[in-house]
Design a protein around this motif. Structure first.
Motif, PDB file in Angstrom:
ATOM      1  N   VAL A 234      -4.566   7.285 -12.039  1.00  0.00           N
ATOM      2  CA  VAL A 234      -3.988   8.039 -10.925  1.00  0.00           C
ATOM      3  C   VAL A 234      -5.056   8.980 -10.383  1.00  0.00           C
ATOM      4  O   VAL A 234      -5.636   9.757 -11.139  1.00  0.00           O
ATOM      5  CB  VAL A 234      -2.755   8.853 -11.368  1.00  0.00           C
ATOM      6  CG1 VAL A 234      -2.225   9.696 -10.210  1.00  0.00           C
ATOM      7  CG2 VAL A 234      -1.662   7.935 -11.893  1.00  0.00           C
ATOM      8  N   HIS A 235      -5.302   8.917  -9.098  1.00  0.00           N
ATOM      9  CA  HIS A 235      -6.272   9.790  -8.448  1.00  0.00           C
ATOM     10  C   HIS A 235      -5.567  10.625  -7.386  1.00  0.00           C
ATOM     11  O   HIS A 235      -4.903  10.080  -6.498  1.00  0.00           O
ATOM     12  CB  HIS A 235      -7.393   8.969  -7.791  1.00  0.00           C
ATOM     13  CG  HIS A 235      -8.322   9.791  -6.952  1.00  0.00           C
ATOM     14  ND1 HIS A 235      -8.717   9.409  -5.693  1.00  0.00           N
ATOM     15  CD2 HIS A 235      -8.912  10.987  -7.194  1.00  0.00           C
ATOM     16  CE1 HIS A 235      -9.527  10.333  -5.191  1.00  0.00           C
ATOM     17  NE2 HIS A 235      -9.653  11.293  -6.082  1.00  0.00           N
ATOM     18  N   VAL A 236      -5.700  11.940  -7.489  1.00  0.00           N
ATOM     19  CA  VAL A 236      -5.170  12.842  -6.469  1.00  0.00           C
ATOM     20  C   VAL A 236      -6.357  13.414  -5.701  1.00  0.00           C
ATOM     21  O   VAL A 236      -7.150  14.164  -6.267  1.00  0.00           O
ATOM     22  CB  VAL A 236      -4.339  13.979  -7.091  1.00  0.00           C
ATOM     23  CG1 VAL A 236      -3.884  14.949  -6.004  1.00  0.00           C
ATOM     24  CG2 VAL A 236      -3.132  13.410  -7.827  1.00  0.00           C
ATOM     25  N   PRO A 237      -6.525  13.063  -4.443  1.00  0.00           N
ATOM     26  CA  PRO A 237      -7.662  13.573  -3.664  1.00  0.00           C
ATOM     27  C   PRO A 237      -7.591  15.092  -3.513  1.00  0.00           C
ATOM     28  O   PRO A 237      -6.505  15.689  -3.508  1.00  0.00           O
ATOM     29  CB  PRO A 237      -7.500  12.890  -2.302  1.00  0.00           C
ATOM     30  CG  PRO A 237      -6.583  11.731  -2.552  1.00  0.00           C
ATOM     31  CD  PRO A 237      -5.685  12.143  -3.670  1.00  0.00           C
ATOM     32  N   ALA A 238      -8.760  15.709  -3.415  1.00  0.00           N
ATOM     33  CA  ALA A 238      -8.814  17.152  -3.186  1.00  0.00           C
ATOM     34  C   ALA A 238      -8.516  17.465  -1.729  1.00  0.00           C
ATOM     35  O   ALA A 238      -8.804  16.672  -0.833  1.00  0.00           O
ATOM     36  CB  ALA A 238     -10.190  17.684  -3.562  1.00  0.00           C
ATOM     37  N   THR A 239      -7.917  18.622  -1.501  1.00  0.00           N
ATOM     38  CA  THR A 239      -7.736  19.111  -0.142  1.00  0.00           C
ATOM     39  C   THR A 239      -9.092  19.568   0.383  1.00  0.00           C
ATOM     40  O   THR A 239      -9.807  20.305  -0.285  1.00  0.00           O
ATOM     41  CB  THR A 239      -6.743  20.281  -0.129  1.00  0.00           C
ATOM     42  OG1 THR A 239      -5.501  19.852  -0.691  1.00  0.00           O
ATOM     43  CG2 THR A 239      -6.504  20.784   1.286  1.00  0.00           C
ATOM     44  N   PRO A 269       2.057  13.151 -11.051  1.00  0.00           N
ATOM     45  CA  PRO A 269       1.317  13.167  -9.786  1.00  0.00           C
ATOM     46  C   PRO A 269       1.750  14.284  -8.844  1.00  0.00           C
ATOM     47  O   PRO A 269       0.921  14.904  -8.184  1.00  0.00           O
ATOM     48  CB  PRO A 269       1.606  11.781  -9.197  1.00  0.00           C
ATOM     49  CG  PRO A 269       1.834  10.916 -10.386  1.00  0.00           C
ATOM     50  CD  PRO A 269       2.583  11.797 -11.356  1.00  0.00           C
ATOM     51  N   ALA A 270       3.052  14.561  -8.772  1.00  0.00           N
ATOM     52  CA  ALA A 270       3.526  15.635  -7.901  1.00  0.00           C
ATOM     53  C   ALA A 270       3.003  16.982  -8.376  1.00  0.00           C
ATOM     54  O   ALA A 270       2.631  17.846  -7.574  1.00  0.00           O
ATOM     55  CB  ALA A 270       5.056  15.643  -7.867  1.00  0.00           C
ATOM     56  N   THR A 307      -2.505   5.260  -6.887  1.00  0.00           N
ATOM     57  CA  THR A 307      -2.239   4.633  -8.165  1.00  0.00           C
ATOM     58  C   THR A 307      -1.543   3.307  -7.907  1.00  0.00           C
ATOM     59  O   THR A 307      -0.905   3.122  -6.876  1.00  0.00           O
ATOM     60  CB  THR A 307      -1.351   5.510  -9.072  1.00  0.00           C
ATOM     61  OG1 THR A 307      -1.010   4.779 -10.248  1.00  0.00           O
ATOM     62  CG2 THR A 307      -0.086   5.939  -8.377  1.00  0.00           C
ATOM     63  N   THR A 308      -1.663   2.411  -8.841  1.00  0.00           N
ATOM     64  CA  THR A 308      -0.992   1.122  -8.679  1.00  0.00           C
ATOM     65  C   THR A 308       0.496   1.224  -8.955  1.00  0.00           C
ATOM     66  O   THR A 308       1.246   0.316  -8.679  1.00  0.00           O
ATOM     67  CB  THR A 308      -1.603   0.090  -9.637  1.00  0.00           C
ATOM     68  OG1 THR A 308      -1.495   0.570 -10.978  1.00  0.00           O
ATOM     69  CG2 THR A 308      -3.070  -0.154  -9.310  1.00  0.00           C
ATOM     70  N   ASN A 309       0.938   2.367  -9.507  1.00  0.00           N
ATOM     71  CA  ASN A 309       2.366   2.534  -9.806  1.00  0.00           C
ATOM     72  C   ASN A 309       2.734   4.005  -9.651  1.00  0.00           C
ATOM     73  O   ASN A 309       2.878   4.717 -10.627  1.00  0.00           O
ATOM     74  CB  ASN A 309       2.661   2.063 -11.236  1.00  0.00           C
ATOM     75  CG  ASN A 309       4.168   1.995 -11.510  1.00  0.00           C
ATOM     76  OD1 ASN A 309       4.957   2.452 -10.696  1.00  0.00           O
ATOM     77  ND2 ASN A 309       4.529   1.441 -12.642  1.00  0.00           N
ATOM     78  N   PRO A 310       2.900   4.498  -8.419  1.00  0.00           N
ATOM     79  CA  PRO A 310       3.127   5.930  -8.193  1.00  0.00           C
ATOM     80  C   PRO A 310       4.492   6.415  -8.646  1.00  0.00           C
ATOM     81  O   PRO A 310       4.739   7.602  -8.664  1.00  0.00           O
ATOM     82  CB  PRO A 310       2.974   6.073  -6.676  1.00  0.00           C
ATOM     83  CG  PRO A 310       3.334   4.728  -6.131  1.00  0.00           C
ATOM     84  CD  PRO A 310       2.864   3.743  -7.167  1.00  0.00           C
ATOM     85  N   ALA A 311       5.393   5.536  -9.023  1.00  0.00           N
ATOM     86  CA  ALA A 311       6.741   5.963  -9.375  1.00  0.00           C
ATOM     87  C   ALA A 311       6.929   6.214 -10.865  1.00  0.00           C
ATOM     88  O   ALA A 311       8.034   6.444 -11.318  1.00  0.00           O
ATOM     89  CB  ALA A 311       7.750   4.915  -8.920  1.00  0.00           C
TER      90      ALA A 311
END
Length: 318
Positions: A234-239, A269-270, A307-311
Protein backbone atom coordinates in the motif's frame (compact mmCIF):
# COMPACT_ATOMS: atom_id res chain seq x y z
CA UNK A 1 -13.07 6.18 21.74
CA UNK A 2 -9.94 4.46 23.04
CA UNK A 3 -7.22 6.42 24.85
CA UNK A 4 -3.76 7.07 23.41
CA UNK A 5 -1.05 6.54 26.02
CA UNK A 6 2.39 7.98 25.28
CA UNK A 7 5.53 7.01 27.18
CA UNK A 8 8.44 9.05 25.92
CA UNK A 9 10.77 12.00 25.84
CA UNK A 10 10.16 15.66 26.56
CA UNK A 11 12.81 18.14 25.39
CA UNK A 12 13.34 21.80 24.86
CA UNK A 13 14.47 22.41 21.28
CA UNK A 14 17.21 24.93 20.60
CA UNK A 15 16.60 25.91 16.96
CA UNK A 16 19.17 27.57 14.68
CA UNK A 17 18.61 28.41 11.02
CA UNK A 18 21.60 27.99 8.68
CA UNK A 19 22.08 28.51 4.95
CA UNK A 20 23.50 24.98 4.61
CA UNK A 21 24.09 22.19 7.12
CA UNK A 22 27.73 21.89 8.23
CA UNK A 23 29.97 19.09 7.01
CA UNK A 24 32.33 17.31 9.40
CA UNK A 25 34.79 19.84 10.84
CA UNK A 26 33.00 22.81 9.25
CA UNK A 27 31.70 25.89 11.06
CA UNK A 28 28.77 27.75 9.52
CA UNK A 29 27.04 30.97 10.61
CA UNK A 30 23.50 30.68 11.90
CA UNK A 31 20.57 32.71 13.15
CA UNK A 32 19.92 33.63 16.74
CA UNK A 33 18.81 30.55 18.67
CA UNK A 34 15.16 30.14 19.58
CA UNK A 35 13.79 27.73 22.17
CA UNK A 36 10.59 25.71 21.81
CA UNK A 37 9.04 22.61 23.43
CA UNK A 38 9.67 19.28 21.69
CA UNK A 39 10.99 15.77 22.17
CA UNK A 40 9.68 12.85 20.12
CA UNK A 41 7.34 11.72 22.86
CA UNK A 42 5.99 15.18 23.48
CA UNK A 43 5.54 15.91 19.79
CA UNK A 44 3.69 12.66 19.17
CA UNK A 45 1.46 13.16 22.20
CA UNK A 46 0.56 16.69 21.11
CA UNK A 47 -0.12 15.47 17.56
CA UNK A 48 -2.47 12.75 18.83
CA UNK A 49 -4.28 15.24 21.05
CA UNK A 50 -4.62 17.85 18.31
CA UNK A 51 -5.97 15.08 16.08
CA UNK A 52 -8.79 14.64 18.58
CA UNK A 53 -7.60 11.73 20.75
CA UNK A 54 -7.74 11.53 24.52
CA UNK A 55 -4.06 11.38 25.53
CA UNK A 56 -2.29 10.38 28.74
CA UNK A 57 1.45 11.09 28.91
CA UNK A 58 4.23 9.52 30.98
CA UNK A 59 7.60 11.24 30.98
CA UNK A 60 9.98 13.49 32.89
CA UNK A 61 11.15 17.10 32.81
CA UNK A 62 13.62 19.08 34.89
CA UNK A 63 12.67 21.50 37.64
CA UNK A 64 13.40 24.49 35.45
CA UNK A 65 11.76 27.06 33.21
CA UNK A 66 11.97 24.78 30.18
CA UNK A 67 10.15 22.00 32.02
CA UNK A 68 7.42 24.37 33.14
CA UNK A 69 6.99 25.63 29.57
CA UNK A 70 6.59 22.07 28.27
CA UNK A 71 3.94 21.30 30.89
CA UNK A 72 2.04 24.43 29.82
CA UNK A 73 2.01 23.29 26.19
CA UNK A 74 0.84 19.79 27.13
CA UNK A 75 -1.96 21.32 29.16
CA UNK A 76 -2.89 23.60 26.27
CA UNK A 77 -3.22 20.53 24.05
CA UNK A 78 -5.58 18.98 26.65
CA UNK A 79 -3.14 16.17 27.48
CA UNK A 80 -3.34 14.43 30.84
CA UNK A 81 0.20 15.06 32.13
CA UNK A 82 -0.42 13.77 35.62
CA UNK A 83 2.36 11.21 35.17
CA UNK A 84 5.00 13.63 33.91
CA UNK A 85 7.52 13.69 36.75
CA UNK A 86 9.53 16.80 37.61
CA UNK A 87 13.05 15.55 38.37
CA UNK A 88 14.76 17.68 41.03
CA UNK A 89 18.34 18.60 40.24
CA UNK A 90 18.08 17.60 36.57
CA UNK A 91 17.84 19.81 33.51
CA UNK A 92 15.04 19.28 31.04
CA UNK A 93 16.21 17.28 28.01
CA UNK A 94 17.61 19.41 25.21
CA UNK A 95 17.74 19.02 21.43
CA UNK A 96 20.03 21.25 19.37
CA UNK A 97 18.49 21.54 15.89
CA UNK A 98 20.05 23.11 12.80
CA UNK A 99 17.66 23.72 9.88
CA UNK A 100 18.88 24.73 6.41
CA UNK A 101 17.23 26.75 3.64
CA UNK A 102 15.71 23.58 2.14
CA UNK A 103 14.03 22.70 5.45
CA UNK A 104 16.35 19.75 6.16
CA UNK A 105 17.79 19.36 9.65
CA UNK A 106 20.51 17.93 11.86
CA UNK A 107 19.66 17.14 15.49
CA UNK A 108 21.72 16.39 18.61
CA UNK A 109 19.81 15.27 21.71
CA UNK A 110 20.92 15.50 25.35
CA UNK A 111 18.54 13.38 27.48
CA UNK A 112 18.64 15.36 30.72
CA UNK A 113 15.64 14.51 32.91
CA UNK A 114 14.45 11.88 30.41
CA UNK A 115 17.19 9.62 31.76
CA UNK A 116 15.58 9.86 35.18
CA UNK A 117 12.34 8.17 34.11
CA UNK A 118 11.86 4.96 36.09
CA UNK A 119 10.09 1.62 35.80
CA UNK A 120 7.77 2.78 38.57
CA UNK A 121 6.84 5.85 36.54
CA UNK A 122 5.95 3.64 33.57
CA UNK A 123 3.77 1.27 35.60
CA UNK A 124 1.95 4.18 37.26
CA UNK A 125 1.44 5.92 33.93
CA UNK A 126 -0.13 2.84 32.34
CA UNK A 127 -2.26 1.82 35.32
CA UNK A 128 -5.48 3.07 33.70
CA UNK A 129 -4.83 1.33 30.37
CA UNK A 130 -7.48 -1.08 29.12
CA UNK A 131 -8.11 -3.33 26.14
CA UNK A 132 -8.42 -1.39 22.90
CA UNK A 133 -6.25 1.52 24.01
CA UNK A 134 -3.17 2.53 22.00
CA UNK A 135 0.38 2.91 23.34
CA UNK A 136 2.89 5.08 21.46
CA UNK A 137 6.61 4.66 22.11
CA UNK A 138 9.88 6.04 20.72
CA UNK A 139 13.56 5.52 21.57
CA UNK A 140 14.61 8.75 23.29
CA UNK A 141 14.16 7.10 26.70
CA UNK A 142 16.02 4.00 27.97
CA UNK A 143 15.15 0.95 25.87
CA UNK A 144 14.52 -1.12 29.00
CA UNK A 145 11.59 1.18 29.76
CA UNK A 146 10.33 0.93 26.19
CA UNK A 147 10.31 -2.87 26.43
CA UNK A 148 8.59 -2.71 29.81
CA UNK A 149 5.88 -0.34 28.58
CA UNK A 150 5.18 -2.48 25.51
CA UNK A 151 4.99 -5.64 27.59
CA UNK A 152 2.59 -4.04 30.09
CA UNK A 153 0.39 -2.68 27.32
CA UNK A 154 0.15 -6.03 25.53
CA UNK A 155 -0.77 -7.78 28.76
CA UNK A 156 -3.76 -5.44 29.00
CA UNK A 157 -4.92 -5.88 25.42
CA UNK A 158 -3.66 -2.55 24.10
CA UNK A 159 -2.27 -1.91 20.61
CA UNK A 160 1.43 -0.95 20.63
CA UNK A 161 3.03 1.44 18.15
CA UNK A 162 6.81 1.90 18.23
CA UNK A 163 8.48 4.69 16.31
CA UNK A 164 12.01 3.24 16.14
CA UNK A 165 13.72 6.60 16.29
CA UNK A 166 16.51 7.22 16.87
CA UNK A 167 17.38 3.96 15.09
CA UNK A 168 18.30 1.33 17.70
CA UNK A 169 21.82 -0.06 17.98
CA UNK A 170 20.36 -3.42 19.06
CA UNK A 171 16.88 -4.94 18.81
CA UNK A 172 17.16 -7.76 21.35
CA UNK A 173 13.61 -8.17 22.66
CA UNK A 174 12.71 -4.63 21.63
CA UNK A 175 10.02 -5.65 19.15
CA UNK A 176 8.54 -8.63 21.01
CA UNK A 177 5.36 -6.80 22.10
CA UNK A 178 5.08 -4.28 19.27
CA UNK A 179 2.13 -4.44 16.84
CA UNK A 180 3.09 -1.65 14.45
CA UNK A 181 6.56 -0.31 13.72
CA UNK A 182 6.83 3.17 12.20
CA UNK A 183 10.19 4.08 10.63
CA UNK A 184 11.66 6.32 7.96
CA UNK A 185 13.93 5.35 5.07
CA UNK A 186 17.11 5.48 7.16
CA UNK A 187 15.68 3.71 10.19
CA UNK A 188 14.30 0.79 8.18
CA UNK A 189 17.76 0.25 6.69
CA UNK A 190 19.26 0.07 10.20
CA UNK A 191 16.67 -2.52 11.23
CA UNK A 192 17.31 -4.46 8.04
CA UNK A 193 21.00 -4.50 8.88
CA UNK A 194 20.26 -6.04 12.27
CA UNK A 195 18.24 -8.73 10.49
CA UNK A 196 20.89 -9.30 7.81
CA UNK A 197 18.53 -8.25 5.01
CA UNK A 198 19.14 -5.81 2.15
CA UNK A 199 16.77 -3.97 -0.15
CA UNK A 200 15.00 -0.70 -0.89
CA UNK A 201 12.66 0.67 1.76
CA UNK A 202 9.71 -0.44 -0.38
CA UNK A 203 11.06 -3.99 -0.51
CA UNK A 204 11.89 -4.02 3.20
CA UNK A 205 8.34 -3.04 4.18
CA UNK A 206 7.35 -6.42 2.75
CA UNK A 207 10.33 -8.60 3.71
CA UNK A 208 11.02 -7.43 7.29
CA UNK A 209 7.68 -8.10 9.08
CA UNK A 210 7.98 -11.91 8.85
CA UNK A 211 11.48 -11.61 10.34
CA UNK A 212 11.01 -8.90 12.97
CA UNK A 213 7.37 -9.57 13.90
CA UNK A 214 5.46 -6.27 13.77
CA UNK A 215 3.75 -4.79 10.76
CA UNK A 216 5.70 -1.85 9.33
CA UNK A 217 4.82 1.61 8.07
CA UNK A 218 7.73 3.36 6.36
CA UNK A 219 7.62 7.10 5.72
CA UNK A 220 9.70 8.42 2.85
CA UNK A 221 9.35 12.18 2.88
CA UNK A 222 8.08 13.56 -0.42
CA UNK A 223 7.54 10.02 -1.70
CA UNK A 224 4.84 9.35 0.89
CA UNK A 225 4.44 6.24 3.03
CA UNK A 226 4.29 2.48 2.46
CA UNK A 227 2.89 -0.50 4.32
CA UNK A 228 1.60 -4.00 3.53
CA UNK A 229 -1.91 -5.29 4.07
CA UNK A 230 -2.70 -8.97 3.47
CA UNK A 231 0.36 -9.27 1.25
CA UNK A 232 -0.43 -6.18 -0.82
CA UNK A 233 1.91 -3.17 -0.87
CA UNK A 234 0.00 0.00 0.00
CA UNK A 235 1.43 3.36 -1.03
CA UNK A 236 -0.01 6.65 0.21
CA UNK A 237 1.41 9.57 -1.81
CA UNK A 238 2.64 12.62 0.08
CA UNK A 239 0.75 15.88 -0.15
CA UNK A 240 2.84 18.28 -2.24
CA UNK A 241 3.97 21.33 -0.24
CA UNK A 242 6.94 23.66 -0.02
CA UNK A 243 8.84 22.67 3.13
CA UNK A 244 9.98 25.31 5.58
CA UNK A 245 11.15 23.01 8.36
CA UNK A 246 10.89 19.21 8.45
CA UNK A 247 11.50 19.04 12.23
CA UNK A 248 8.64 17.14 13.87
CA UNK A 249 7.05 15.96 10.61
CA UNK A 250 7.56 12.30 11.45
CA UNK A 251 6.24 12.84 14.96
CA UNK A 252 3.14 14.54 13.57
CA UNK A 253 2.62 11.53 11.32
CA UNK A 254 2.91 9.06 14.23
CA UNK A 255 0.61 11.02 16.52
CA UNK A 256 -2.10 11.44 13.91
CA UNK A 257 -1.80 7.77 12.94
CA UNK A 258 -2.25 6.71 16.57
CA UNK A 259 -5.25 8.99 17.02
CA UNK A 260 -6.92 7.60 13.89
CA UNK A 261 -6.43 4.02 15.03
CA UNK A 262 -7.74 4.84 18.51
CA UNK A 263 -10.88 6.42 17.12
CA UNK A 264 -12.63 3.11 16.47
CA UNK A 265 -12.55 0.49 13.70
CA UNK A 266 -10.58 2.09 10.87
CA UNK A 267 -8.85 1.09 7.68
CA UNK A 268 -5.11 1.60 7.91
CA UNK A 269 -4.90 3.37 4.51
CA UNK A 270 -7.40 5.98 5.73
CA UNK A 271 -5.33 6.52 8.87
CA UNK A 272 -2.19 6.89 6.75
CA UNK A 273 -3.88 9.49 4.57
CA UNK A 274 -4.85 11.58 7.60
CA UNK A 275 -1.33 11.28 9.04
CA UNK A 276 0.22 12.23 5.70
CA UNK A 277 -1.94 15.31 5.34
CA UNK A 278 -1.13 16.47 8.88
CA UNK A 279 2.63 16.01 8.49
CA UNK A 280 2.57 17.85 5.16
CA UNK A 281 0.98 20.85 6.83
CA UNK A 282 3.50 20.68 9.69
CA UNK A 283 6.52 21.04 7.38
CA UNK A 284 5.19 24.35 6.07
CA UNK A 285 5.75 25.80 9.56
CA UNK A 286 8.82 26.31 11.73
CA UNK A 287 9.58 24.35 14.88
CA UNK A 288 8.43 21.00 16.18
CA UNK A 289 5.59 21.02 18.70
CA UNK A 290 4.30 24.43 17.64
CA UNK A 291 4.13 23.37 13.97
CA UNK A 292 1.72 20.49 14.62
CA UNK A 293 -1.73 21.26 13.18
CA UNK A 294 -5.09 20.86 14.87
CA UNK A 295 -7.56 18.52 13.22
CA UNK A 296 -9.75 21.36 11.91
CA UNK A 297 -6.76 22.75 9.97
CA UNK A 298 -6.26 19.61 7.85
CA UNK A 299 -7.30 20.20 4.21
CA UNK A 300 -10.36 18.30 3.06
CA UNK A 301 -8.78 16.93 -0.13
CA UNK A 302 -6.83 13.71 0.18
CA UNK A 303 -4.73 11.42 -1.99
CA UNK A 304 -5.88 7.91 -2.79
CA UNK A 305 -3.69 5.06 -1.55
CA UNK A 306 -2.36 2.86 -4.34
CA UNK A 307 -2.89 -0.81 -3.65
CA UNK A 308 -4.18 -3.86 -5.43
CA UNK A 309 -6.81 -4.28 -2.70
CA UNK A 310 -7.78 -0.94 -1.09
CA UNK A 311 -10.74 -2.41 0.78
CA UNK A 312 -8.71 -4.51 3.21
CA UNK A 313 -9.75 -3.51 6.75
CA UNK A 314 -7.19 -2.97 9.46
CA UNK A 315 -8.01 -5.22 12.40
CA UNK A 316 -5.33 -4.10 14.87
CA UNK A 317 -7.48 -1.78 16.99
CA UNK A 318 -11.14 -2.09 17.85
Amino acid sequence: MSTVFVVGSLNIDQNIRVRSLPRAGETVPGSDATFSPGGKGGNQGVAAARAGASVKFTGAVGDDAHGRRILEVLSGAHIDAGHVRVVAGAATGTAVIAVDDQGENQIIVSPGANAGLTAGDVEAGLAAMRAGDVLVLQLEIPTALVRQAARTAKSRGAFVILNAAPAPRRIDGLLDDVDLLVVNEQEIQVLAGHAGIRGSHRDLVQTLPPVLGPAIVCTAGAEGSHTVLDGNLVHVPATKVTATDTTGAGDTFVGYLAASLAGGPRRLPAALIQASRASALAVTRSGAMESIPWRHEIPASEPSPATTNPAIPYQGVS
